[in-house]
Design an enzyme around this catalytic site. Sequence first.
Site, mmCIF file in Angstrom:
data_model
loop_
_atom_site.group_PDB
_atom_site.id
_atom_site.type_symbol
_atom_site.label_atom_id
_atom_site.label_comp_id
_atom_site.label_asym_id
_atom_site.label_seq_id
_atom_site.Cartn_x
_atom_site.Cartn_y
_atom_site.Cartn_z
ATOM 1 N N HIS A 156 0.839 -1.223 0.000
ATOM 2 C CA HIS A 156 0.000 0.000 0.000
ATOM 3 C C HIS A 156 0.870 1.269 0.000
ATOM 4 O O HIS A 156 0.439 2.302 0.503
ATOM 5 C CB HIS A 156 -0.949 0.050 1.196
ATOM 6 C CG HIS A 156 -1.672 -1.233 1.443
ATOM 7 N ND1 HIS A 156 -2.908 -1.512 0.897
ATOM 8 C CD2 HIS A 156 -1.325 -2.337 2.153
ATOM 9 C CE1 HIS A 156 -3.293 -2.738 1.283
ATOM 10 N NE2 HIS A 156 -2.340 -3.256 2.037
ATOM 11 N N SER A 278 15.313 21.031 -16.523
ATOM 12 C CA SER A 278 14.107 21.824 -16.777
ATOM 13 C C SER A 278 14.516 23.112 -17.484
ATOM 14 O O SER A 278 15.611 23.617 -17.275
ATOM 15 C CB SER A 278 13.434 22.141 -15.444
ATOM 16 O OG SER A 278 12.686 23.326 -15.536
#
Length: 458
Positions: A156, A278
Amino acid sequence: MDKMWAGRFEKALDKQADDFNSSIHFDSRMYKQDIIGSVVHAKMLGDKGIITESEKAEIIDGLGGILEDIESGKLPFNMDAEDIHMFIESELTKRIGDSGKKLHTARSRNDQVALDIRLYLMMECEEIGRLIKKLVEAIKDKASENTDAIMPGYTHLQRAQPITFAHHILTYAFMLMRDFDRIKDASGRMMSQSPIGSCALAGTTYNTDRYFEAERLGFSGISLNSIDGVSDRDFCLELMSAFSILMMHLSRFSEEIILWSSWEFKFIELDDSYTTGSSIMPQKKNSDMAELVRGKTGRVYGNLMALLTTLKGLPLAYNKDMQEDKEAIFDAVDTVKKCLGIFAPMIATMKTNKVNMKKAAGEGFINATDLADYLVKKGMPFRTAYKHVGEIVGFCIKEGLILENLPIEKYKEFDPLFDEDLYNEISLETCVNKRISAGGTGPQSVKAQIDYITEFLK
Ligand code: ARG
């Protein structure tokens, strides 16, 4: 370009319709398979006396010249041709005259194309198999360097139990080995049913030898129903299903690589040569390759869906809709090859950060199961031990402690079965080393997994 089938028509095909109908811009990649198939077909026709020995020789020679000229760049594909089959046949006739017109005896483009795709895909499957093995090898090597790297195993996406990084990434090697088997299995089935000789759909009145052609072309058998021979595209669907599962595996791996590269995890660092920056944020180092693999997975699923949908309403036997099979399967093949190709060096060059992994493993009470097992080994039923440890964890969270630094006196207040030896029992190293069950995270088991993979790669 003049159509070979133009006989019964009074008008030429409209230009736009001609372009719409044409498949040469994507099926030209099967030129070699088309020529090989035709060479074998001519041999069979000659051996069976359907054409003469000299016609057979002329055709085979002519086809050899065409192959050479295509490969040397001397013969560019004519984009006005309807498809690669028509292109090669008309080029042959241009070169050798009437003998060339005999090649298409006892054959149709329907069985011809069904043959060509199979031969083409067989070649690509072998290449994809090699690429899978390269990636499995890169994973195995990375695992071997990290058998001592303790990290949290998750369920999970919550920290669950301590494992090693080696154990974790070997999972992907096992997935990929199943992918390898699936592709091998599908391509084996594909090559067990040679369609050539099915002709348009009904077979032929000539005394052909389909088994001869099948054997020469590397098939282990023939399609026993000629209608099935020309209308079956299961092999494309099977391969695309296998590719979809493979891409799903790469996508899950990509997702973990992206997560592990983030500042929140920093378990790994990808090499500069497999990351990008970026245009605005100078600090960024993005896992674009992994993101693209994850993204391209959708595209491969899409190709599978497209062909399933194309085929679902088709009456037997061949319909032009089936020309759509090629762009779908070729795109799937190209995408899978590119993704496998980029993944192997990306894994091989990535660095692991064992310190950060260990730090993450030290938080989150991932040794709680081992603490419960400690009590069980002292005779307590597992459910009772589980409840006790749950209370201890709750207490630690409130007090800002971890299981390793909760004093023994406090432990004894929870249960007198606790003793000093518990600290050794819950150390992360012990938790990992004691997981000796087959397939588990313990060192012997991980070694056995690595040995298995080494065998597979031989
Ligand atoms: N280009 C066609 C295809 O890819 C070849 C088969 C054409 N057959 C026909 N009957 N028109 O499917």
